[in-house]
Design a protein around this motif. Structure first.
Motif, PDB file in Angstrom:
ATOM      1  N   GLU A  85      30.859  30.622 -29.526  1.00 51.38           N
ATOM      2  CA  GLU A  85      29.647  31.188 -28.946  1.00 51.38           C
ATOM      3  C   GLU A  85      29.551  30.841 -27.463  1.00 51.38           C
ATOM      4  OE1 GLU A  85      26.479  29.698 -31.332  1.00 51.38           O
ATOM      5  OE2 GLU A  85      26.928  31.006 -33.046  1.00 51.38           O
ATOM      6  N   TRP A  86      29.888  29.585 -27.143  1.00 52.96           N
ATOM      7  CA  TRP A  86      29.880  29.173 -25.731  1.00 52.96           C
ATOM      8  C   TRP A  86      30.901  29.983 -24.940  1.00 52.96           C
ATOM      9  CZ3 TRP A  86      34.018  27.300 -22.962  1.00 52.96           C
ATOM     10  CH2 TRP A  86      33.728  26.858 -21.648  1.00 52.96           C
ATOM     11  N   LYS A  87      32.102  30.111 -25.499  1.00 56.69           N
ATOM     12  CA  LYS A  87      33.172  30.825 -24.805  1.00 56.69           C
ATOM     13  C   LYS A  87      32.809  32.278 -24.573  1.00 56.69           C
ATOM     14  CE  LYS A  87      37.439  30.805 -23.214  1.00 56.69           C
ATOM     15  NZ  LYS A  87      37.797  29.985 -22.027  1.00 56.69           N
ATOM     16  N   ALA A  88      32.188  32.909 -25.577  1.00 56.17           N
ATOM     17  CA  ALA A  88      31.821  34.319 -25.460  1.00 56.17           C
ATOM     18  C   ALA A  88      30.758  34.549 -24.397  1.00 56.17           C
ATOM     19  CB  ALA A  88      31.331  34.843 -26.805  1.00 56.17           C
ATOM     20  N   ALA A  89      29.985  33.512 -24.116  1.00 55.46           N
ATOM     21  CA  ALA A  89      28.898  33.646 -23.139  1.00 55.46           C
ATOM     22  C   ALA A  89      29.371  33.452 -21.705  1.00 55.46           C
ATOM     23  CB  ALA A  89      27.801  32.634 -23.452  1.00 55.46           C
ATOM     24  N   GLN A  90      30.641  33.038 -21.518  1.00 50.86           N
ATOM     25  CA  GLN A  90      31.160  32.824 -20.167  1.00 50.86           C
ATOM     26  C   GLN A  90      31.445  34.153 -19.483  1.00 50.86           C
ATOM     27  OE1 GLN A  90      30.979  29.542 -19.167  1.00 50.86           O
ATOM     28  NE2 GLN A  90      30.071  29.596 -21.207  1.00 50.86           N
TER      29      GLN A  90
ATOM     30  N   ALA B 245      38.610  38.473 -25.542  1.00 46.02           N
ATOM     31  CA  ALA B 245      38.502  38.676 -26.982  1.00 46.02           C
ATOM     32  C   ALA B 245      38.771  37.366 -27.694  1.00 46.02           C
ATOM     33  CB  ALA B 245      39.512  39.719 -27.438  1.00 46.02           C
ATOM     34  N   PRO B 246      37.972  37.010 -28.710  1.00 46.66           N
ATOM     35  CA  PRO B 246      38.131  35.733 -29.381  1.00 46.66           C
ATOM     36  C   PRO B 246      39.487  35.613 -30.063  1.00 46.66           C
ATOM     37  CG  PRO B 246      36.650  37.157 -30.635  1.00 46.66           C
ATOM     38  CD  PRO B 246      36.890  37.835 -29.327  1.00 46.66           C
TER      39      PRO B 246
ATOM     40  N   GLY C  50      38.885  25.619 -18.526  1.00 49.16           N
ATOM     41  CA  GLY C  50      38.046  26.739 -18.891  1.00 49.16           C
ATOM     42  C   GLY C  50      37.640  26.693 -20.358  1.00 49.16           C
ATOM     43  N   GLY C  51      38.206  25.729 -21.110  1.00 44.91           N
ATOM     44  CA  GLY C  51      37.947  25.656 -22.525  1.00 44.91           C
ATOM     45  C   GLY C  51      37.246  24.408 -22.945  1.00 44.91           C
TER      46      GLY C  51
END
Length: 304
Positions: free
Chosen positions: A110-115, A120-121, A303-304
């Motif tokens: 969820e955090w990654k998708a908001a960046q 794509a996950p 970035g992760g």
């Protein structure tokens, strides 16, 4: 090829959290991993070492903690790992190891998708991709590499400062104040100092208040509330106190400083001192820089 399941990773994480929850002030990552290794039975695959150094087990755990950090459960600060209130609650609520790790992965996603640069996950975590062997293909690898380098650098800097001659350390603090545009009017020579090691002013003539009184302690143990009160006793109504201690301050001392109404006091531990030194490094004199010389090294931004 052997793989590390989500359940196994969750077992590692839950035991790690148990270790950290017993240390409210946090633990060095290396120490926490060492304790964890002593509490679990590692398979030959987990205990195996990479050619580049380091056991696979440690890489697996470090990789999985990236999810926990982005989930808001774990804080990493210069190699010190500590559990947040959210992490404490998650550990209490999610007793199943697999559910615990899956929730961390979900929050990370969820955090990654908001960046802003979200892609794509990808498949989540080492559980489905063979563990730490696949770290290099994931953005989390950058975070792990960066944090390990930061830990090593900070450990070296911390040892250097802790081993510095007390009077040299005192002059380092005075140099920092000068770089921050304060006028240092006095630095205590060896011997009794009456509770004040450095005195400084906002201006060179000492005509502008407040006067700054500094006590400097290069020691391993944290300053207690009693030690803090002894320093506050030498502060006047127009003084600001700076208490610098390499060993930090107890929770009671921090609370005492935070709730003061009559005395203005700032506590500076080793980490804060270094951050200030780094921030004002360009304004230090060449002589001052020689007390704690720094050199920047570039890393790919995590970035992760």
């Amino acid at each position: 090829m052997a793989e590390i399941t989500r359940r196994r990773t969750g077992e590692f994480l839950r035991e790690l959290f148990s270790i950290l929850l017993a240390a409210p002030e946090g633990l060095r990552a290396s120490e926490a991993l060492q304790v964890l290794a002593s509490r679990v039975t590692l398979s030959p695959y987990e205990a195996d070492s990479y050619e580049s150094g380091g056991r696979r087990f440690e890489k697996i755990v470090r990789f999985a903690t990236v999810d926990c950090v982005k989930a808001g459960w774990l804080v990493k600060d210069k190699g010190i790992w500590s559990i947040t209130d959210e992490g404490r609650a998650a550990h209490a609520a999610l007793v199943d190891p697999e559910a615990f790790y899956k929730r961390a992965c979900k929050l990370y996603a969820e955090w990654k998708a908001a960046q802003p640069d979200a892609e794509a996950p990808a498949a989540a975590g080492p559980a489905v991709a063979g563990g730490a062997d696949d770290v290099g293909s994931n953005a989390k690898a950058v975070s792990v590499t960066f944090e390990m380098a930061e830990e090593e650098a900070w450990a070296e800097i911390s040892r250097y400062l802790q081993g510095m001659n007390p009077y040299e350390f005192q002059h380092l603090v005075a140099d920092l104040l000068r770089a921050m545009s304060y006028h240092v009017s006095w630095v205590s020579p060896p011997g009794k100092d009456g509770g004040v090691d450095i005195q400084a002013w906002p201006d060179a003539l000492g005509t502008r208040l407040p006067r700054i009184k500094v006590q400097v302690k290069r020691q391993q143990q944290a300053v207690s509330v009693e030690g803090l009160r002894s320093f506050m006793a030498v502060l006047g109504d127009d003084d600001v106190g700076l208490f610098v201690c390499t060993g930090g301050f107890t929770k009671d001392a921090e609370a005492e400083a935070r709730t003061q109404e009559k005395r203005r006091i700032n506590l500076i531990n080793l980490k804060k001192l270094f951050d200030l030194w780094d921030e004002h490094y360009d304004k230090l004199t060449d002589q001052a820089r020689r007390r704690l010389p720094l050199r920047s090294i570039s890393f790919l931004a995590p970035g992760g």
